[in-house]
Enzyme design. Structure first.
Site, mmCIF file in Angstrom:
data_model
loop_
_atom_site.group_PDB
_atom_site.id
_atom_site.type_symbol
_atom_site.label_atom_id
_atom_site.label_comp_id
_atom_site.label_asym_id
_atom_site.label_seq_id
_atom_site.Cartn_x
_atom_site.Cartn_y
_atom_site.Cartn_z
ATOM 1 N N GLU A 55 58.738 27.630 -37.437
ATOM 2 C CA GLU A 55 59.737 26.936 -38.271
ATOM 3 C C GLU A 55 59.184 25.651 -38.922
ATOM 4 O O GLU A 55 59.711 25.312 -39.980
ATOM 5 C CB GLU A 55 60.973 26.612 -37.413
ATOM 6 C CG GLU A 55 61.775 27.820 -36.989
ATOM 7 C CD GLU A 55 61.082 28.650 -35.906
ATOM 8 O OE1 GLU A 55 61.263 29.880 -35.893
ATOM 9 O OE2 GLU A 55 60.351 28.072 -35.094
ATOM 10 N N ASP B 209 54.952 33.444 -34.191
ATOM 11 C CA ASP B 209 56.163 32.883 -33.592
ATOM 12 C C ASP B 209 56.153 31.367 -33.787
ATOM 13 O O ASP B 209 55.160 30.783 -34.236
ATOM 14 C CB ASP B 209 56.165 33.258 -32.106
ATOM 15 C CG ASP B 209 57.491 32.966 -31.415
ATOM 16 O OD1 ASP B 209 58.498 32.740 -32.115
ATOM 17 O OD2 ASP B 209 57.519 32.956 -30.171
#
Length: 926
Positions: free
Chosen positions: A513, A510
């Site tokens: 980005e 997770d």
């Protein structure tokens, strides 16, 4: 400077190229009309534009300013390519004309819309000239020269054009700096060894100004025409535009919206960003690939292999503009000609997806906020108590000690190793979350992951060469640099240490980005063209460093400016490698951030959605888009992550989610539980029943994933993939198919007991009863009480199913039931891939069974094309044949008479077959 022009008349068979060694022979270069003018429309266009502007001036009281030059009035509104795309700037006539562009004000668009650009390129805007074009073994090489600078700094005056006819259905076009090397995406792509012999496409060029025209040879359909606007290639601003042959365009992720993109002045930004899925925002991943359906049902795809911040501007011409701020223009064009083949051809370049373990296709359960390992365990036991299928239990970040990777809370999660042991005893698996931000504030010597990463120099660095410090869940953090091969080894060692205590089976990566709770770093970002480039695409937050690290951060392979969109891919690659080394089995990874080729290493979930009906709907175009991107293992958080679900919403969502390729119910902290055990008996039973339906279909689903892994087939599939000539399917995204055979029509609205869905032409059978529906290609109203999900089997297909258990492991032991859906000509076909469900490379090593099923002339045949030991332990128990027109007088199994049943709805059932999966057989009805 010549106008953007019609090109020379299309020539057949590839591209008209001079003989090797001969002087280049350019196409005819006479003065030509702009590309959008033809058939006497020139005068009409001028008159219409002039009248429109005059009327608007009268209505507006003159606010539109002085009359534009005639060349500007020639350009119809829908064909105005934006010359001033900067956001947060009021574009004035002075600003526009300083760039040498046309300025015509239009009425302001509706709120939230972009509208017609006021500043756009005139037909004679300076561009590149194709100075030379020479044949090569694979295609051709050309030199492009710009003699007048454009308006962004560091224009590159000489470009190299490489064209390779790689296959009959794949064309590779690359434009880069002719003199200096530039950053290129470090992605392994296939290298063509010889030129395509019979390409189904043709290519031609405009020399001055430079432009390309690509068309489908069979139909003459123009797929690309880049003469519509100038090519701009500056160091940090690369732009190329094209016309499109239709408005049916899909892909270009990751965004929330309908499957079919609007071309009404719609700009899609690609820059990985941590934000709950919201319409019009750039989301977690970047996928610069589109699929376009042409008139008549043909399809093609275009992939721009570029990882820099990018935007794609769509306009109603129809037209498209690629705009990126680094790298090169490296295009692959896939000619299909059908949409399934386009996606297969795309994956031949980026790589086919990994074969998941069978347990990955079971039901997964998670929440942030179980509070303890005992609280987690309690949910697992409740699921078992109600005999609700579940393959994997997950934990979110609350299992960690202080939210630090590779730790678990020794107080609240003390029993975690025992929980994992218990899961394994029951044939279940354990998956936990990991984040790439490594806590940096612990006393030296107390947290090995940071100390060792620092010692080995494995973190992203600032321009000053120090670890860049941001803030994520544990507080101040450094960020692992997965572009460094040494980081992969460190990541493996950390996972090995943790696995020795908690033997996890899969990993959820997770925040990759990468996400950062501050913009850039604790010290902000330094001045300069990387963090403040001459042009910033329309990213959420208006800055490349918004909620991530500085673009100027240094990584082993390049600067973060170039590598940002690759961060999740590189982490997934390191994680897959580590899992293989630790467990020696197929890795299971779900990643939030993704990039092309991600499917080789991980699946994806659609992020932090909300418990709302519209979020449930948006999950369908989301999962279908990722099918196009070569990431078939995809799903959304069932029942919604944030907010509080309702029993009705969660029941309907469990029904839909049971047909996500990746099915996980996940919930945030401080909200009421939403696993199936907490609802009323009626809702709980509905959820259990639909999960049992999914588990019964695991052999079919697993076989679909085999074809995805082997050939690049899609698993969850838009209807238009199977019915490309049916224009009614082109906008459908409230239904989908599994493979070519199973139609899923979920309820997506509250308070209803029916659903209207499109049923393509032909005969379809109710999955549960076998009753037939004959459709002419129409919307049909279907009964849909709260406990029912509509599923229909397509005529001519055979689905391998199995008596469901409460885990995939238990289901594997049960007898198979083959569902045969006869076509109008009484034929059917299906197949089954079977292996041990978890070993590496079973197909590649030959450790599998593969069966093909056929029906012709009232004879069902099972043919074993490849056999392995696993198949000997499984039997085929039942054959259900839908659409048998007349009651049979007898049924013969391998020539021996067999009892059967036949119902009024034309379903023939033969039970108690008891035939080993490893043995072929035939069954005839007379």
């Amino acid at each position: 400077m010549k106008s953007y022009q019609k090109l020379t008349t299309p020539q057949p068979a590839g591209c008209q190229v001079e003989e090797e060694g001969a002087a280049p022979v350019p196409p005819a270069r006479g003065k030509m009309a702009p590309w959008w003018v033809g058939s006497g429309l020139l005068v009409a266009a001028v008159l219409l534009s002039t009248i429109t502007v005059w009327v608007l001036r009268q209505v507006s009281g003159g606010w539109l300013g002085p009359t534009p030059p005639p060349k500007c009035l020639l350009v119809p509104e829908s064909h105005r390519f934006d010359c001033y795309p900067e956001r947060r700037v009021v574009v004035t006539q002075e600003l526009c004309e300083s760039r040498g562009c046309c300025f015509i004000q239009s009425p302001p668009p509706a709120e939230g819309k972009q509208g017609v650009p006021w500043c756009f390129y005139p037909p004679d805007f300076p561009s590149y000239t194709l100075e030379s074009l020479n044949q090569t073994a694979l295609g051709m090489v050309g030199l492009l020269v710009r003699r007048e600078k454009a308006y962004y700094p560091r224009d590159i005056e000489m470009l190299r054009l490489d064209v390779e006819f790689e296959t009959d259905t794949r064309l590779h076009i690359k434009i880069t700096d002719a003199a200096n090397p530039r950053y290129e995406v470090p992605l392994d792509v296939p290298r063509a060894m010889k030129r395509a012999e019979n390409p189904i496409y043709s290519l031609n060029f405009s020399w001055d100004p430079f432009g390309m025209l690509l068309w489908r040879t069979a139909t003459g359909t123009v797929l690309l025409n880049t003469t519509v606007a100038p090519l701009i290639f500056a160091d940090q601003f690369l732009q190329i535009s094209t016309s499109l042959p239709s408005r049916f365009l899909y892909g270009l992720g990751e965004h929330r919206g309908s499957l079919l993109h609007s071309l009404d002045w719609n700009t899609l930004t690609l820059w990985a960003r941590d934000v709950p899925p919201t319409e019009s925002f750039n989301l977690y991943g970047a996928h610069p690939f589109y699929l376009l359906m042409e008139e008549g049902g043909d399809a093609h795809g275009v992939f721009l292999l570029n990882s820099n911040a990018m935007e794609v501007a769509l306009q109603p011409a129809p037209g498209l503009t690629w705009r990126t701020i680094g790298g090169v223009l490296d295009f692959y064009i896939f000619l299909g000609p059908d949409p399934n083949m386009v996606i297969q051809q795309y994956q031949q370049v980026i790589g086919f997806p990994a074969m998941p373990p069978l347990w990955a296709l079971g039901f997964h359960l998670c929440r942030w906020g179980y509070g303890s390992s005992n609280g987690t365990w309690q949910t697992v036991r409740a699921m078992r108590n109600y005999q609700i299928p579940q393959d994997a239990q997950w934990n979110d970040i609350d299992y960690m000690d202080g939210y630090r990777d590779f730790t678990f809370d020794s107080q609240k999660f003390a029993s975690l190793p025992s929980l994992v042991e218990d899961l394994h005893k029951h044939g279940q698996r354990y998956v936990m979350i990991l984040d790439p931000g490594i806590s940096s504030t612990n006393p030296h010597g107390s947290y090995w992951p940071f100390d060792e990463g620092l010692r080995r120099g494995l973190f992203l660095n600032t321009t000053q060469g120090q670890p860049l410090i941001g803030q994520v869940w544990p507080g101040f953090t450094a960020f692992a640099d997965f572009s460094n091969p040494d980081t992969h080894q460190w990541w493996l060692e950390n996972l090995q240490h943790f696995h020795a205590h908690v033997p996890f089976d899969g990993l959820w990566i997770d925040m990759n980005e990468p996400s950062n709770f501050m913009d850039g770093s604790e010290d902000g970002c330094p001045p300069g063209d990387l963090d403040s480039p001459p042009y910033t695409p329309a990213v959420l937050g208006d800055s490349l460093s918004s909620k991530t690290v500085c673009a100027s951060a240094k990584q082993k392979a390049s600067v973060h400016y170039n590598l940002h969109n690759l961060y999740g891919l590189m982490e997934a690659k390191a994680t897959a490698s580590a899992l293989i080394q630790i467990r020696g089995k197929r890795p299971f990874i779900i990643s939030r951030s993704t990039f092309p080729s991600q499917g080789r290493y991980s699946g994806h979930w659609l992020g932090d959605n909300r418990s709302q009906w519209k979020d449930m709907y948006y999950s369908i175009p989301g999962l279908l888009s990722f099918s196009l991107f070569g990431i078939p293992l995809v799903g959304a958080d069932i029942c919604g992550f944030s907010g509080s679900t309702s029993e009705e919403l969660c029941t309907r969502w469990m029904q839909l989610g049971a047909f996500y390729p990746f099915a996980r119910n996940h919930n945030t902290q401080n909200e009421k539980a939403q696993d199936p055990t907490v609802f009323s008996p009626a809702a709980r039973t509905a959820m259990k029943d639909v999960l049992l339906t999914r588990y019964s279909l695991l052999p079919f689903l697993y076989t679909l994933f085999h074809h995805a892994h082997l050939e690049g087939d899609t698993v969850a599939r838009p209807l238009f993939f199977e019915f490309p000539q049916d224009v009614a399917t082109l906008g459908l995204d409230r239904q989908f198919l599994w493979g070519r055979s199973l139609l899923v029509t979920p309820v997506l609205e509250p308070g209803v007991d029916s659903v209207t869905g499109y049923v393509p032409r032909g005969t379809w059978y109710d999955f549960y009863t076998g009753s037939s529906v004959n459709s002419s290609g129409e919307m049909l109203k279907m009964s849909a009480p709260l406990e029912h999900l509509n599923l229909h089997v397509r005529e001519g297909s055979i689905l391998p199913t199995q008596k469901p258990g409460t885990t995939s492991e238990a289901t594997r032991e049960n007898p198979l039931r083959l569902i045969v859906a006869l076509s109008s000509s009484a034929t059917a076909w299906g197949d089954l891939f079977w292996d041990d469900g978890e070993s590496l490379d079973t197909f590649e090593r030959g450790s599998y069974s593969y069966l093909v099923f056929n029906v012709t002339q009232n004879i069902f045949t099972s043919t074993v094309l490849h056999a392995s030991a696993e198949a000997t332990n499984v039997t085929i128990g039942t054959l259900s044949i839908f659409g048998v027109q007349k009651p049979p007088s007898k049924v013969l199994l391998n020539g021996q008479e067999k009892p059967f049943s036949y119902l009024d709805n034309q379903v023939l059932t033969v039970s108690d077959l008891g035939i080993s999966l490893s043995k072929g057989f035939s069954l005839q009805w007379l």
